[in-house]
Design a protein around this motif. Sequence first.
Motif, PDB file in Angstrom:
ATOM      1  N   TYR A   1      -0.501  12.015 -30.392  1.00 37.68           N
ATOM      2  CA  TYR A   1       0.620  11.927 -29.455  1.00 37.68           C
ATOM      3  C   TYR A   1       0.168  12.156 -28.013  1.00 37.68           C
ATOM      4  O   TYR A   1       0.875  11.806 -27.082  1.00 37.68           O
ATOM      5  CB  TYR A   1       1.709  12.939 -29.818  1.00 37.68           C
ATOM      6  N   GLY A   2      -0.991  12.741 -27.823  1.00 41.44           N
ATOM      7  CA  GLY A   2      -1.525  12.981 -26.490  1.00 41.44           C
ATOM      8  C   GLY A   2      -1.930  11.720 -25.759  1.00 41.44           C
ATOM      9  O   GLY A   2      -2.330  11.760 -24.599  1.00 41.44           O
ATOM     10  N   HIS A   3      -1.818  10.576 -26.428  1.00 35.18           N
ATOM     11  CA  HIS A   3      -2.125   9.288 -25.810  1.00 35.18           C
ATOM     12  C   HIS A   3      -0.858   8.521 -25.461  1.00 35.18           C
ATOM     13  O   HIS A   3      -0.918   7.344 -25.112  1.00 35.18           O
ATOM     14  CB  HIS A   3      -3.003   8.443 -26.746  1.00 35.18           C
ATOM     15  N   GLY A   4       0.301   9.191 -25.561  1.00 37.79           N
ATOM     16  CA  GLY A   4       1.585   8.547 -25.278  1.00 37.79           C
ATOM     17  C   GLY A   4       1.800   8.347 -23.787  1.00 37.79           C
ATOM     18  O   GLY A   4       1.012   8.820 -22.952  1.00 37.79           O
ATOM     19  N   PRO A   5       2.878   7.675 -23.432  1.00 41.02           N
ATOM     20  CA  PRO A   5       3.187   7.406 -22.024  1.00 41.02           C
ATOM     21  C   PRO A   5       3.314   8.700 -21.214  1.00 41.02           C
ATOM     22  O   PRO A   5       4.006   9.624 -21.615  1.00 41.02           O
ATOM     23  CB  PRO A   5       4.539   6.685 -22.081  1.00 41.02           C
ATOM     24  N   GLY A   6       2.605   8.758 -20.102  1.00 38.30           N
ATOM     25  CA  GLY A   6       2.653   9.925 -19.224  1.00 38.30           C
ATOM     26  C   GLY A   6       1.804  11.085 -19.680  1.00 38.30           C
ATOM     27  O   GLY A   6       1.831  12.157 -19.081  1.00 38.30           O
ATOM     28  N   LEU A   7       1.024  10.889 -20.743  1.00 39.53           N
ATOM     29  CA  LEU A   7       0.214  11.961 -21.313  1.00 39.53           C
ATOM     30  C   LEU A   7      -1.254  11.541 -21.420  1.00 39.53           C
ATOM     31  O   LEU A   7      -1.558  10.361 -21.582  1.00 39.53           O
ATOM     32  CB  LEU A   7       0.713  12.324 -22.720  1.00 39.53           C
ATOM     33  N   THR A   8      -2.153  12.519 -21.309  1.00 36.49           N
ATOM     34  CA  THR A   8      -3.574  12.284 -21.524  1.00 36.49           C
ATOM     35  C   THR A   8      -4.119  13.423 -22.376  1.00 36.49           C
ATOM     36  O   THR A   8      -4.023  14.588 -21.984  1.00 36.49           O
ATOM     37  CB  THR A   8      -4.347  12.258 -20.187  1.00 36.49           C
ATOM     38  N   LEU A   9      -4.677  13.089 -23.543  1.00 34.23           N
ATOM     39  CA  LEU A   9      -5.252  14.121 -24.403  1.00 34.23           C
ATOM     40  C   LEU A   9      -6.461  14.728 -23.711  1.00 34.23           C
ATOM     41  O   LEU A   9      -7.405  14.026 -23.353  1.00 34.23           O
ATOM     42  CB  LEU A   9      -5.646  13.552 -25.760  1.00 34.23           C
ATOM     43  N   ASP A  10      -6.405  16.027 -23.493  1.00 36.10           N
ATOM     44  CA  ASP A  10      -7.475  16.748 -22.815  1.00 36.10           C
ATOM     45  C   ASP A  10      -8.386  17.451 -23.814  1.00 36.10           C
ATOM     46  O   ASP A  10      -9.594  17.448 -23.657  1.00 36.10           O
ATOM     47  CB  ASP A  10      -6.860  17.761 -21.846  1.00 36.10           C
ATOM     48  N   ALA A  11      -7.793  18.074 -24.847  1.00 34.66           N
ATOM     49  CA  ALA A  11      -8.603  18.830 -25.809  1.00 34.66           C
ATOM     50  C   ALA A  11      -7.812  19.085 -27.085  1.00 34.66           C
ATOM     51  O   ALA A  11      -6.586  19.170 -27.059  1.00 34.66           O
ATOM     52  CB  ALA A  11      -9.034  20.163 -25.209  1.00 34.66           C
ATOM     53  N   THR A  12      -8.537  19.199 -28.167  1.00 38.45           N
ATOM     54  CA  THR A  12      -7.993  19.685 -29.428  1.00 38.45           C
ATOM     55  C   THR A  12      -8.824  20.890 -29.814  1.00 38.45           C
ATOM     56  O   THR A  12     -10.044  20.792 -29.955  1.00 38.45           O
ATOM     57  CB  THR A  12      -8.070  18.610 -30.535  1.00 38.45           C
ATOM     58  N   VAL A  13      -8.156  22.033 -29.939  1.00 50.42           N
ATOM     59  CA  VAL A  13      -8.836  23.288 -30.246  1.00 50.42           C
ATOM     60  C   VAL A  13      -8.349  23.755 -31.610  1.00 50.42           C
ATOM     61  O   VAL A  13      -7.138  23.837 -31.846  1.00 50.42           O
ATOM     62  CB  VAL A  13      -8.501  24.369 -29.187  1.00 50.42           C
ATOM     63  N   VAL A  14      -9.280  24.036 -32.510  1.00 46.01           N
ATOM     64  CA  VAL A  14      -8.919  24.546 -33.825  1.00 46.01           C
ATOM     65  C   VAL A  14      -9.427  25.980 -33.920  1.00 46.01           C
ATOM     66  O   VAL A  14     -10.617  26.242 -33.760  1.00 46.01           O
ATOM     67  CB  VAL A  14      -9.507  23.669 -34.958  1.00 46.01           C
ATOM     68  N   VAL A  15      -8.481  26.893 -34.165  1.00 47.59           N
ATOM     69  CA  VAL A  15      -8.779  28.316 -34.256  1.00 47.59           C
ATOM     70  C   VAL A  15      -9.038  28.662 -35.719  1.00 47.59           C
ATOM     71  O   VAL A  15      -8.330  28.192 -36.610  1.00 47.59           O
ATOM     72  CB  VAL A  15      -7.595  29.147 -33.709  1.00 47.59           C
ATOM     73  N   VAL A  16     -10.064  29.478 -35.961  1.00 46.01           N
ATOM     74  CA  VAL A  16     -10.449  29.847 -37.319  1.00 46.01           C
ATOM     75  C   VAL A  16     -10.551  31.366 -37.424  1.00 46.01           C
ATOM     76  O   VAL A  16     -11.117  32.016 -36.543  1.00 46.01           O
ATOM     77  CB  VAL A  16     -11.824  29.218 -37.679  1.00 46.01           C
TER      78      VAL A  16
END
Length: 151
Positions: free
Chosen positions: A117-132
């Motif tokens: 969804y971070g590639h939708g209109p008005g958005l830019t995917l910056d990072a995906t962080v997975v916490v463990v």
Amino acid sequence: MSDPDSVQSDSVQPDIAVTVIGGYLGAGKTTLVNHILRTADERIAVLVNDFGDINIDEELIASQDGDTISLANGCICCSLVDGFSAALATITALDPIPERLVIESSGVADPATVAAYGHGPGLTLDATVVVVDAETIRKKSTDVYVGDTVI
């Protein structure tokens, strides 16, 4: 002929940078979101895609109205009760728009699916962080019922 230096450009709003935070239940996602909000130097919107109450630290909350929490530092936090697309539309329609959108995905969600969804209109995917949770990851990853979800 006009001077190229005097030409006014259309004011185009920059895209909102999107950061997705994922991780299995109890891994520390909300703790990370609270830290980000506490130390933010930019206007942030937070979407919480989880079960139960929005667990934002009390000292950060300025006011609460239904599924929306206004934070003392000008940030906003929303639950996804009415759906993910509706929440994204609400965030991108804010004036002024936030500089960053942090999405805390459910502990059983696939962060890659949410990040799309971070590639939708008005958005830019910056990072995906997975916490463990380093103390429990090995045991949980071999659990016959939740191991695949944890991994």
